[in-house]
Design a protein around this motif. Sequence first.
Motif, PDB file in Angstrom:
ATOM      1  N   ILE A 268       0.836  -1.199   0.000  1.00  0.00           N
ATOM      2  CA  ILE A 268       0.000   0.000   0.000  1.00  0.00           C
ATOM      3  C   ILE A 268       0.872   1.251   0.000  1.00  0.00           C
ATOM      4  CG2 ILE A 268      -1.671   1.322   1.362  1.00  0.00           C
ATOM      5  CD1 ILE A 268      -2.841  -1.368   2.291  1.00  0.00           C
ATOM      6  N   TRP A 269       1.933   1.237   0.781  1.00  0.00           N
ATOM      7  CA  TRP A 269       2.861   2.372   0.835  1.00  0.00           C
ATOM      8  C   TRP A 269       3.456   2.650  -0.551  1.00  0.00           C
ATOM      9  CZ3 TRP A 269       8.241   2.097   3.667  1.00  0.00           C
ATOM     10  CH2 TRP A 269       8.831   3.381   3.696  1.00  0.00           C
ATOM     11  N   ARG A 270       3.953   1.597  -1.205  1.00  0.00           N
ATOM     12  CA  ARG A 270       4.549   1.758  -2.537  1.00  0.00           C
ATOM     13  C   ARG A 270       3.519   2.263  -3.550  1.00  0.00           C
ATOM     14  NH1 ARG A 270       8.634  -0.793  -4.944  1.00  0.00           N
ATOM     15  NH2 ARG A 270       7.214  -1.798  -6.439  1.00  0.00           N
ATOM     16  N   LEU A 278       5.287  11.610  -6.626  1.00  0.00           N
ATOM     17  CA  LEU A 278       6.276  12.387  -5.883  1.00  0.00           C
ATOM     18  C   LEU A 278       7.563  12.536  -6.693  1.00  0.00           C
ATOM     19  CD1 LEU A 278       5.916  10.812  -2.311  1.00  0.00           C
ATOM     20  CD2 LEU A 278       4.592  12.667  -3.320  1.00  0.00           C
ATOM     21  N   THR A 279       8.281  13.609  -6.472  1.00  0.00           N
ATOM     22  CA  THR A 279       9.592  13.764  -7.099  1.00  0.00           C
ATOM     23  C   THR A 279      10.540  12.731  -6.515  1.00  0.00           C
ATOM     24  OG1 THR A 279      10.298  15.394  -5.448  1.00  0.00           O
ATOM     25  CG2 THR A 279       9.211  16.227  -7.435  1.00  0.00           C
ATOM     26  N   LYS A 280      11.585  12.390  -7.255  1.00  0.00           N
ATOM     27  CA  LYS A 280      12.427  11.259  -6.862  1.00  0.00           C
ATOM     28  C   LYS A 280      13.129  11.459  -5.522  1.00  0.00           C
ATOM     29  CE  LYS A 280      16.553  12.727  -9.437  1.00  0.00           C
ATOM     30  NZ  LYS A 280      17.552  12.307 -10.455  1.00  0.00           N
ATOM     31  N   ASP A 281      13.450  12.710  -5.172  1.00  0.00           N
ATOM     32  CA  ASP A 281      14.146  12.956  -3.911  1.00  0.00           C
ATOM     33  C   ASP A 281      13.197  13.302  -2.761  1.00  0.00           C
ATOM     34  OD1 ASP A 281      16.654  12.547  -5.061  1.00  0.00           O
ATOM     35  OD2 ASP A 281      16.766  14.627  -5.755  1.00  0.00           O
ATOM     36  N   GLN A 282      11.898  13.298  -3.038  1.00  0.00           N
ATOM     37  CA  GLN A 282      10.935  13.656  -1.996  1.00  0.00           C
ATOM     38  C   GLN A 282      10.864  12.563  -0.942  1.00  0.00           C
ATOM     39  OE1 GLN A 282       7.299  15.137  -3.560  1.00  0.00           O
ATOM     40  NE2 GLN A 282       6.283  15.351  -1.583  1.00  0.00           N
ATOM     41  N   ILE A 283      10.852  12.968   0.314  1.00  0.00           N
ATOM     42  CA  ILE A 283      10.794  12.005   1.423  1.00  0.00           C
ATOM     43  C   ILE A 283       9.378  11.454   1.536  1.00  0.00           C
ATOM     44  CG2 ILE A 283      11.012  11.691   3.916  1.00  0.00           C
ATOM     45  CD1 ILE A 283      13.668  12.028   2.501  1.00  0.00           C
ATOM     46  N   THR A 284       9.279  10.145   1.649  1.00  0.00           N
ATOM     47  CA  THR A 284       8.010   9.486   1.907  1.00  0.00           C
ATOM     48  C   THR A 284       8.152   8.642   3.168  1.00  0.00           C
ATOM     49  OG1 THR A 284       6.329   7.968   1.043  1.00  0.00           O
ATOM     50  CG2 THR A 284       8.602   7.548   0.394  1.00  0.00           C
ATOM     51  N   SER A 285       7.073   8.513   3.900  1.00  0.00           N
ATOM     52  CA  SER A 285       7.132   7.759   5.157  1.00  0.00           C
ATOM     53  C   SER A 285       5.871   6.935   5.343  1.00  0.00           C
ATOM     54  CB  SER A 285       7.310   8.710   6.350  1.00  0.00           C
ATOM     55  OG  SER A 285       6.219   9.608   6.446  1.00  0.00           O
ATOM     56  N   GLN A 310       2.251   4.416  20.226  1.00  0.00           N
ATOM     57  CA  GLN A 310       3.307   5.309  19.761  1.00  0.00           C
ATOM     58  C   GLN A 310       3.445   5.152  18.256  1.00  0.00           C
ATOM     59  OE1 GLN A 310       6.915   4.989  22.021  1.00  0.00           O
ATOM     60  NE2 GLN A 310       8.197   5.572  20.288  1.00  0.00           N
ATOM     61  N   MET A 311       3.567   6.252  17.542  1.00  0.00           N
ATOM     62  CA  MET A 311       3.668   6.210  16.084  1.00  0.00           C
ATOM     63  C   MET A 311       5.099   5.892  15.667  1.00  0.00           C
ATOM     64  SD  MET A 311       1.475   6.476  13.640  1.00  0.00           S
ATOM     65  CE  MET A 311       0.151   7.532  14.245  1.00  0.00           C
ATOM     66  N   LEU A 312       5.267   4.798  14.951  1.00  0.00           N
ATOM     67  CA  LEU A 312       6.574   4.416  14.410  1.00  0.00           C
ATOM     68  C   LEU A 312       6.655   4.864  12.962  1.00  0.00           C
ATOM     69  CD1 LEU A 312       6.962   0.785  15.816  1.00  0.00           C
ATOM     70  CD2 LEU A 312       7.504   2.964  16.912  1.00  0.00           C
ATOM     71  N   LYS A 313       7.723   5.570  12.609  1.00  0.00           N
ATOM     72  CA  LYS A 313       7.858   6.126  11.273  1.00  0.00           C
ATOM     73  C   LYS A 313       9.043   5.502  10.544  1.00  0.00           C
ATOM     74  CE  LYS A 313       5.837  10.598  12.534  1.00  0.00           C
ATOM     75  NZ  LYS A 313       6.005  12.080  12.491  1.00  0.00           N
ATOM     76  N   THR A 314       8.780   5.061   9.329  1.00  0.00           N
ATOM     77  CA  THR A 314       9.829   4.533   8.458  1.00  0.00           C
ATOM     78  C   THR A 314       9.968   5.473   7.266  1.00  0.00           C
ATOM     79  OG1 THR A 314       9.243   2.268   9.098  1.00  0.00           O
ATOM     80  CG2 THR A 314      10.612   2.537   7.143  1.00  0.00           C
ATOM     81  N   PHE A 315      11.174   6.016   7.057  1.00  0.00           N
ATOM     82  CA  PHE A 315      11.406   7.028   6.028  1.00  0.00           C
ATOM     83  C   PHE A 315      12.285   6.485   4.910  1.00  0.00           C
ATOM     84  CE2 PHE A 315      10.743   9.374   9.967  1.00  0.00           C
ATOM     85  CZ  PHE A 315       9.934  10.432   9.582  1.00  0.00           C
ATOM     86  N   THR A 316      12.066   7.006   3.719  1.00  0.00           N
ATOM     87  CA  THR A 316      12.982   6.807   2.598  1.00  0.00           C
ATOM     88  C   THR A 316      12.614   7.845   1.532  1.00  0.00           C
ATOM     89  OG1 THR A 316      13.919   5.192   1.056  1.00  0.00           O
ATOM     90  CG2 THR A 316      11.544   5.102   1.405  1.00  0.00           C
ATOM     91  N   THR A 317      13.318   7.816   0.404  1.00  0.00           N
ATOM     92  CA  THR A 317      12.932   8.704  -0.695  1.00  0.00           C
ATOM     93  C   THR A 317      11.979   7.957  -1.624  1.00  0.00           C
ATOM     94  OG1 THR A 317      14.797   8.006  -2.070  1.00  0.00           O
ATOM     95  CG2 THR A 317      15.135   9.918  -0.623  1.00  0.00           C
ATOM     96  N   ALA A 318      11.183   8.712  -2.366  1.00  0.00           N
ATOM     97  CA  ALA A 318      10.229   8.093  -3.288  1.00  0.00           C
ATOM     98  C   ALA A 318      10.944   7.215  -4.311  1.00  0.00           C
ATOM     99  CB  ALA A 318       9.417   9.178  -3.986  1.00  0.00           C
TER     100      ALA A 318
END
Length: 446
Positions: A268-270, A278-285, A310-318
Amino acid sequence: MCSQPVQHISEYFIKPSHLSQDSKQVIHLATWDLAMLSFHYIQRGLLFRKPEAQDNFIQVFLQKLKDALSLTLAHFYPLAGRLAKKQDSHSFVLFVDCVNSPGARFVHSSVDTTVSDILSPPYVPMIVRSFFDHHKAVNYDGLNMSLLTVQVTELIDGIFIGCSINHSVADGTSFWNFFNTLSAIFQGSGVTSPPIHERWFPDGYGPFFRLPFTRDDQFITRYDAPILKEKIFHFSVANLARIKAKTNALCKDRAVRISSLQALSAIIWRCITRVRGLTKDQITSCCMPANNRSRLDPPLSENYFGNCIQMLKTFTTASKLLANNFEWAALQLNKTILEHNDKSVRKSVATWLQTQRPNQLGQLADPGNIVVSSSPRFNMYGNEFGFGKPVAVLGGYGNLFNGRVTLFQGSEGGGSIDTGICLNPKIMNALECDEEFLDALNSSSN
């Protein structure tokens, strides 16, 4: 479709059938409770088909439900209270007053619509939002309104039982413990999971916190969602097993086992990230709430009543998220979850204590963010009120925003998952055409 608005027929305030000595004391809010003050009430409800016509059916049912609610509130007595505060020139203390309150609110309403009108449309109809009390209210409003409302809405051929519970008093685990208990008492059973009302405080703190504010606008914001589409997608047991097996087969580290929930969240995230463009360098979580009860050392009981999330956040670029397969995304989520333990819980609480500022709902509505909330492990379809099994679990307006993903117990049972996704109309239309998403749904889409 519905041609008439929901009409309120009557309302009552329900008090606990009896008050224990413990219930006559105030309940101070813990860190996780205070962090939710700017969020909306939790709104969840069950849709049932109405039984064949019986004399005085609705009057008999309503009285039995009110009696069951009164008995249930004897155990869940904070829900019959109100928020209260003591303020000085520099700060204030917020707590639950379980005594000086008219009780929980009980509303009987009706609407000229059918079960099919609710379930047949491709998107959740807007009228469903009127099946709940406290529309757009934030938890801080519990100073002046009920902390719980049970609203019974009569449809032409159905009954909807909707509960709105103040999210600074209860989290999802606590919500469904209350709902399950109400159902059990209605059916004549005892209380199998009595709530524990003693709040958890970090070492050296409690039993109360002074919030360093003197005006409401210093810490309370009111988020209004834009026009959104909400749709419930059905993931069958077979499809979830296929997704899980495929993810673990792709995983190079054989010591790691990806759960079906992590695999589904990764897909679902992908897919949402892709259709957002999103732009390629935009951060998605991808944000996933974690139940801290079992992660604390010593652990808390699952019957702990209050917020313990507690909200757990996983970050990467698009670009990185989409360049790798969904196994990689699932592995990132798995890593974030495995690293969440007693140490990280306490560190997060310590960080919050530096500002003591409640979280703001609007911050979650980031264009690169998705939030996966609720849990398919909650007992939703096991609740019965004399009508047989529910035909649907639905939510209200509360805490909806672009990128909100809500996980429900699947209506078909057996470990299936119903996934409510909330997006702006253009992005929703694109998601419904996304090949990876359609492959994950396979034949389980509605």
